[in-house]
Design a protein around this motif. Structure first.
Motif, PDB file in Angstrom:
ATOM      1  N   PRO A 373     -15.785 -45.553  -0.453  1.00  0.00           N
ATOM      2  CA  PRO A 373     -14.462 -45.696  -1.068  1.00  0.00           C
ATOM      3  C   PRO A 373     -14.466 -46.422  -2.408  1.00  0.00           C
ATOM      4  CG  PRO A 373     -14.465 -46.466   1.224  1.00  0.00           C
ATOM      5  CD  PRO A 373     -15.878 -46.275   0.817  1.00  0.00           C
ATOM      6  N   TYR A 374     -15.587 -47.050  -2.748  1.00  0.00           N
ATOM      7  CA  TYR A 374     -15.623 -47.886  -3.954  1.00  0.00           C
ATOM      8  C   TYR A 374     -16.484 -47.275  -5.052  1.00  0.00           C
ATOM      9  CZ  TYR A 374     -13.474 -50.870  -0.561  1.00  0.00           C
ATOM     10  OH  TYR A 374     -12.610 -51.348   0.402  1.00  0.00           O
ATOM     11  N   LEU A 375     -16.680 -45.956  -4.966  1.00  0.00           N
ATOM     12  CA  LEU A 375     -17.445 -45.251  -5.983  1.00  0.00           C
ATOM     13  C   LEU A 375     -16.587 -45.099  -7.236  1.00  0.00           C
ATOM     14  CD1 LEU A 375     -20.198 -43.841  -6.392  1.00  0.00           C
ATOM     15  CD2 LEU A 375     -19.106 -41.713  -5.689  1.00  0.00           C
ATOM     16  N   GLU A 376     -16.951 -45.811  -8.286  1.00  0.00           N
ATOM     17  CA  GLU A 376     -16.176 -45.786  -9.527  1.00  0.00           C
ATOM     18  C   GLU A 376     -16.212 -44.390 -10.153  1.00  0.00           C
ATOM     19  OE1 GLU A 376     -14.368 -48.156 -10.601  1.00  0.00           O
ATOM     20  OE2 GLU A 376     -15.076 -49.909  -9.475  1.00  0.00           O
ATOM     21  N   GLN A 377     -15.150 -44.055 -10.885  1.00  0.00           N
ATOM     22  CA  GLN A 377     -15.076 -42.729 -11.504  1.00  0.00           C
ATOM     23  C   GLN A 377     -16.253 -42.473 -12.440  1.00  0.00           C
ATOM     24  OE1 GLN A 377     -11.247 -42.193 -13.350  1.00  0.00           O
ATOM     25  NE2 GLN A 377     -10.191 -41.914 -11.406  1.00  0.00           N
ATOM     26  N   ASP A 378     -16.669 -43.488 -13.203  1.00  0.00           N
ATOM     27  CA  ASP A 378     -17.807 -43.310 -14.123  1.00  0.00           C
ATOM     28  C   ASP A 378     -19.081 -42.997 -13.350  1.00  0.00           C
ATOM     29  OD1 ASP A 378     -16.178 -43.763 -16.278  1.00  0.00           O
ATOM     30  OD2 ASP A 378     -16.880 -45.812 -16.654  1.00  0.00           O
ATOM     31  N   ASP A 379     -19.273 -43.694 -12.222  1.00  0.00           N
ATOM     32  CA  ASP A 379     -20.470 -43.444 -11.422  1.00  0.00           C
ATOM     33  C   ASP A 379     -20.417 -42.079 -10.762  1.00  0.00           C
ATOM     34  OD1 ASP A 379     -21.649 -45.868 -12.062  1.00  0.00           O
ATOM     35  OD2 ASP A 379     -20.810 -46.913 -10.326  1.00  0.00           O
ATOM     36  N   GLN A 380     -19.229 -41.676 -10.328  1.00  0.00           N
ATOM     37  CA  GLN A 380     -19.124 -40.345  -9.740  1.00  0.00           C
ATOM     38  C   GLN A 380     -19.352 -39.269 -10.792  1.00  0.00           C
ATOM     39  OE1 GLN A 380     -15.602 -39.586  -7.471  1.00  0.00           O
ATOM     40  NE2 GLN A 380     -16.443 -37.725  -6.590  1.00  0.00           N
ATOM     41  N   ALA A 381     -18.833 -39.490 -11.984  1.00  0.00           N
ATOM     42  CA  ALA A 381     -19.077 -38.539 -13.072  1.00  0.00           C
ATOM     43  C   ALA A 381     -20.565 -38.446 -13.374  1.00  0.00           C
ATOM     44  CB  ALA A 381     -18.312 -38.968 -14.319  1.00  0.00           C
ATOM     45  N   ARG A 382     -21.240 -39.573 -13.258  1.00  0.00           N
ATOM     46  CA  ARG A 382     -22.686 -39.575 -13.485  1.00  0.00           C
ATOM     47  C   ARG A 382     -23.413 -38.741 -12.428  1.00  0.00           C
ATOM     48  NH1 ARG A 382     -26.359 -44.994 -12.749  1.00  0.00           N
ATOM     49  NH2 ARG A 382     -28.358 -43.929 -12.490  1.00  0.00           N
ATOM     50  N   VAL A 383     -22.989 -38.870 -11.154  1.00  0.00           N
ATOM     51  CA  VAL A 383     -23.596 -38.080 -10.089  1.00  0.00           C
ATOM     52  C   VAL A 383     -23.357 -36.595 -10.332  1.00  0.00           C
ATOM     53  CG1 VAL A 383     -23.573 -37.565  -7.616  1.00  0.00           C
ATOM     54  CG2 VAL A 383     -23.402 -39.939  -8.396  1.00  0.00           C
ATOM     55  N   ILE A 384     -22.122 -36.256 -10.672  1.00  0.00           N
ATOM     56  CA  ILE A 384     -21.773 -34.847 -10.907  1.00  0.00           C
ATOM     57  C   ILE A 384     -22.605 -34.275 -12.044  1.00  0.00           C
ATOM     58  CG2 ILE A 384     -19.935 -33.299 -11.699  1.00  0.00           C
ATOM     59  CD1 ILE A 384     -17.961 -35.156 -10.189  1.00  0.00           C
ATOM     60  N   GLU A 385     -22.685 -35.011 -13.141  1.00  0.00           N
ATOM     61  CA  GLU A 385     -23.449 -34.523 -14.290  1.00  0.00           C
ATOM     62  C   GLU A 385     -24.928 -34.406 -13.968  1.00  0.00           C
ATOM     63  OE1 GLU A 385     -24.666 -32.932 -17.663  1.00  0.00           O
ATOM     64  OE2 GLU A 385     -22.575 -33.125 -16.979  1.00  0.00           O
ATOM     65  N   ALA A 386     -25.448 -35.350 -13.165  1.00  0.00           N
ATOM     66  CA  ALA A 386     -26.859 -35.292 -12.785  1.00  0.00           C
ATOM     67  C   ALA A 386     -27.155 -34.053 -11.954  1.00  0.00           C
ATOM     68  CB  ALA A 386     -27.241 -36.558 -12.017  1.00  0.00           C
ATOM     69  N   VAL A 387     -26.281 -33.762 -10.985  1.00  0.00           N
ATOM     70  CA  VAL A 387     -26.482 -32.576 -10.154  1.00  0.00           C
ATOM     71  C   VAL A 387     -26.367 -31.310 -10.997  1.00  0.00           C
ATOM     72  CG1 VAL A 387     -25.533 -31.209  -8.249  1.00  0.00           C
ATOM     73  CG2 VAL A 387     -25.721 -33.699  -8.019  1.00  0.00           C
ATOM     74  N   ARG A 388     -25.368 -31.252 -11.858  1.00  0.00           N
ATOM     75  CA  ARG A 388     -25.172 -30.067 -12.696  1.00  0.00           C
ATOM     76  C   ARG A 388     -26.375 -29.857 -13.604  1.00  0.00           C
ATOM     77  NH1 ARG A 388     -20.190 -27.847 -12.863  1.00  0.00           N
ATOM     78  NH2 ARG A 388     -20.681 -26.901 -14.876  1.00  0.00           N
ATOM     79  N   SER A 389     -26.833 -30.928 -14.239  1.00  0.00           N
ATOM     80  CA  SER A 389     -27.980 -30.828 -15.135  1.00  0.00           C
ATOM     81  C   SER A 389     -29.229 -30.375 -14.390  1.00  0.00           C
ATOM     82  CB  SER A 389     -28.214 -32.180 -15.803  1.00  0.00           C
ATOM     83  OG  SER A 389     -29.396 -32.157 -16.576  1.00  0.00           O
ATOM     84  N   ALA A 390     -29.465 -30.979 -13.238  1.00  0.00           N
ATOM     85  CA  ALA A 390     -30.655 -30.632 -12.469  1.00  0.00           C
ATOM     86  C   ALA A 390     -30.616 -29.183 -11.988  1.00  0.00           C
ATOM     87  CB  ALA A 390     -30.792 -31.581 -11.282  1.00  0.00           C
ATOM     88  N   MET A 391     -29.477 -28.747 -11.451  1.00  0.00           N
ATOM     89  CA  MET A 391     -29.392 -27.396 -10.912  1.00  0.00           C
ATOM     90  C   MET A 391     -29.548 -26.345 -12.009  1.00  0.00           C
ATOM     91  SD  MET A 391     -29.280 -27.521  -7.679  1.00  0.00           S
ATOM     92  CE  MET A 391     -29.003 -25.749  -7.453  1.00  0.00           C
ATOM     93  N   LYS A 392     -29.032 -26.632 -13.194  1.00  0.00           N
ATOM     94  CA  LYS A 392     -29.153 -25.664 -14.294  1.00  0.00           C
ATOM     95  C   LYS A 392     -30.578 -25.555 -14.818  1.00  0.00           C
ATOM     96  CE  LYS A 392     -24.320 -25.976 -15.738  1.00  0.00           C
ATOM     97  NZ  LYS A 392     -23.365 -26.407 -16.779  1.00  0.00           N
ATOM     98  N   SER A 393     -31.389 -26.587 -14.529  1.00  0.00           N
ATOM     99  CA  SER A 393     -32.770 -26.574 -15.019  1.00  0.00           C
ATOM    100  C   SER A 393     -33.748 -26.022 -13.993  1.00  0.00           C
ATOM    101  CB  SER A 393     -33.199 -27.993 -15.398  1.00  0.00           C
ATOM    102  OG  SER A 393     -33.290 -28.828 -14.261  1.00  0.00           O
ATOM    103  N   LEU A 394     -33.275 -25.825 -12.757  1.00  0.00           N
ATOM    104  CA  LEU A 394     -34.182 -25.368 -11.694  1.00  0.00           C
ATOM    105  C   LEU A 394     -34.339 -23.845 -11.695  1.00  0.00           C
ATOM    106  CD1 LEU A 394     -33.057 -27.656  -8.716  1.00  0.00           C
ATOM    107  CD2 LEU A 394     -34.964 -27.988 -10.303  1.00  0.00           C
TER     108      LEU A 394
END
Length: 394
Positions: A373-394
């Motif tokens: 419940p305490y996942l900050e928006q910036d940290d969640q955006a970081r997770v989303i961007e990391a997954v998107r970046s990784a999946m596009k490179s695989l």
């Protein structure tokens, strides 16, 4: 150093810092004064086990979920075991349960000498597939066992399909036990977890949606006749009316300090469930257009407690994604690498239909991301961007 340089440095540090998979420290900071006061009350009265906090917690939990009775106990595993013991499960009995779950679900059945009968799961919900129940009953009978009940699991926080499961159980003379170790806080068409089956077992392990600061758990039931038996089992089988031990029991008691902590945590639990919902919604939106990624589905009328946020990644890409996220300091977890039916000590137990293809496949596809419940928006955006970046490179 210019302002631009400082901002660039701060962004770099934010991106490189490790993220917490579950941030218990943030929650503790929010309620630390209340928790410390609760602990001091226990120290003051000195009733460290089964003190007055136990009754207060049991009443608060029952009010929260709508169950008539709550029995606090030492762990979620104890809760499962106590309910199975109350049903006098033993050798020659068969209990149907999913293989795609934590080991304790099947472990407590086997511990009592009964046989788990493993059943496959639904693709979208990760929960027991009701369509496979007839095959599970047949597998039990073919093995010379007597089918007695079904343990449904609310995996990752989403309630199982109890409409179908309970209907099948009633038609076939079986009972239903809800393993809600991950599901407390969820609901299905207006019924909250804690009101399904003849009894519900939940866990307050620290990483659970409602977690303590150690092991503890609870049982929920509407069956008054079951209550005295559960109280007896919890305390070594001792009679609640005389100095006697009419049944075999165990030490399933809860510590007063854990109860005091959970009383305070329960007060903010509804807000935390709402926050988990917001995190899950943002994740789903962030991953909606990604190829080879399937986001979790919560059907209309259902509420997940979001014990985990779990993606399905196209077979062969999951492990590469995990490695890429690790390099970016984004933690992941895999629940589960192998179904229980394939683990050494459980490999010879019956399986519905002889094979569990959905379980086997999903064990190679699932990956869970940071969820709390305490996942900050910036940290969640970081997770989303990391997954998107990784999946596009695989």
């Amino acid at each position: 150093m210019t302002v631009t340089d400082v901002k660039a440095r701060d962004r770099s540090e934010s991106v490189s810092k490790p993220l917490a998979f579950i941030d218990l420290a943030a929650q503790q900071e929010r309620i630390r004064p209340q928790v410390e006061a609760a602990l001091m009350r226990v120290l003051d009265h000195g009733k460290y086990i089964m003190g007055p906090e136990i009754t207060e917690l049991e009443e608060d939990l029952a009010t929260f979920c709508g169950a008539k009775y709550t029995v606090a106990c030492g762990s979620g595993t104890d809760a499962l075991l106590m309910l199975l013991m109350a049903k006098e499960i033993g050798p020659g009995d068969a209990v149907i349960c999913p293989s795609f779950t934590f080991t304790a679900t099947a472990e407590m059945i086997a511990l009592l000498g009964a046989s788990p009968v493993f059943i496959d799961i639904e693709e979208e919900s990760f929960n027991l597939d009701p369509a496979q129940l007839p095959a599970a009953v047949e597998a039990a009978k073919a093995a010379g066992l007597t089918p007695k009940g079904i343990v449904a699991v609310d995996l990752f926080g989403l309630p199982a399909d109890y409409d179908a499961i309970e209907a099948f159980a009633k038609e076939n003379g079986l009972w239903v036990l809800d393993d809600a170790a991950q599901g407390f806080g969820g609901s299905r068409h207006g019924r909250k977890v804690g009101t399904f089956g003849f009894g519900t077992a939940t866990s307050f392990f620290p990483a659970k949606p409602l977690g303590g600061y150690g092991d503890s758990g609870a049982i929920f039931t509407d069956d008054e006749s079951l209550l005295e038996t559960l109280h007896s089992i919890r305390n070594h089988g001792a009679s609640t009316k005389s100095f006697d031990n009419p049944i075999v029991g165990l030490n399933g008691r809860m510590d007063s300090m854990q109860a005091g902590i959970l009383i305070e945590k329960l007060k903010i639990f509804p807000e935390e469930i709402d926050a988990r919902d917001r995190v899950a919604a943002a994740y789903n939106e962030g991953f909606a257009d990604l190829e080879n990624v399937v986001t979790p589905v919560v059907a209309d009328g259902l509420q997940s407690a979001w014990a985990q946020y779990t993606l399905k990644i196209k077979s062969g890409l999951r492990d590469k994604l995990v490695a890429a996220l690790k390099d970016m300091n984004v933690p992941t977890a895999i629940h589960y690498l192998k179904g229980i039916h394939l683990r050494t000590v459980y490999a010879d137990y019956p399986r519905a239909g002889g094979a569990l293809p959905v379980t086997d496949r999903l064990c190679g596809e699932v990956v869970s991301l940071p969820m709390h419940p305490y996942l900050e928006q910036d940290d969640q955006a970081r997770v989303i961007e990391a997954v998107r970046s990784a999946m596009k490179s695989l």
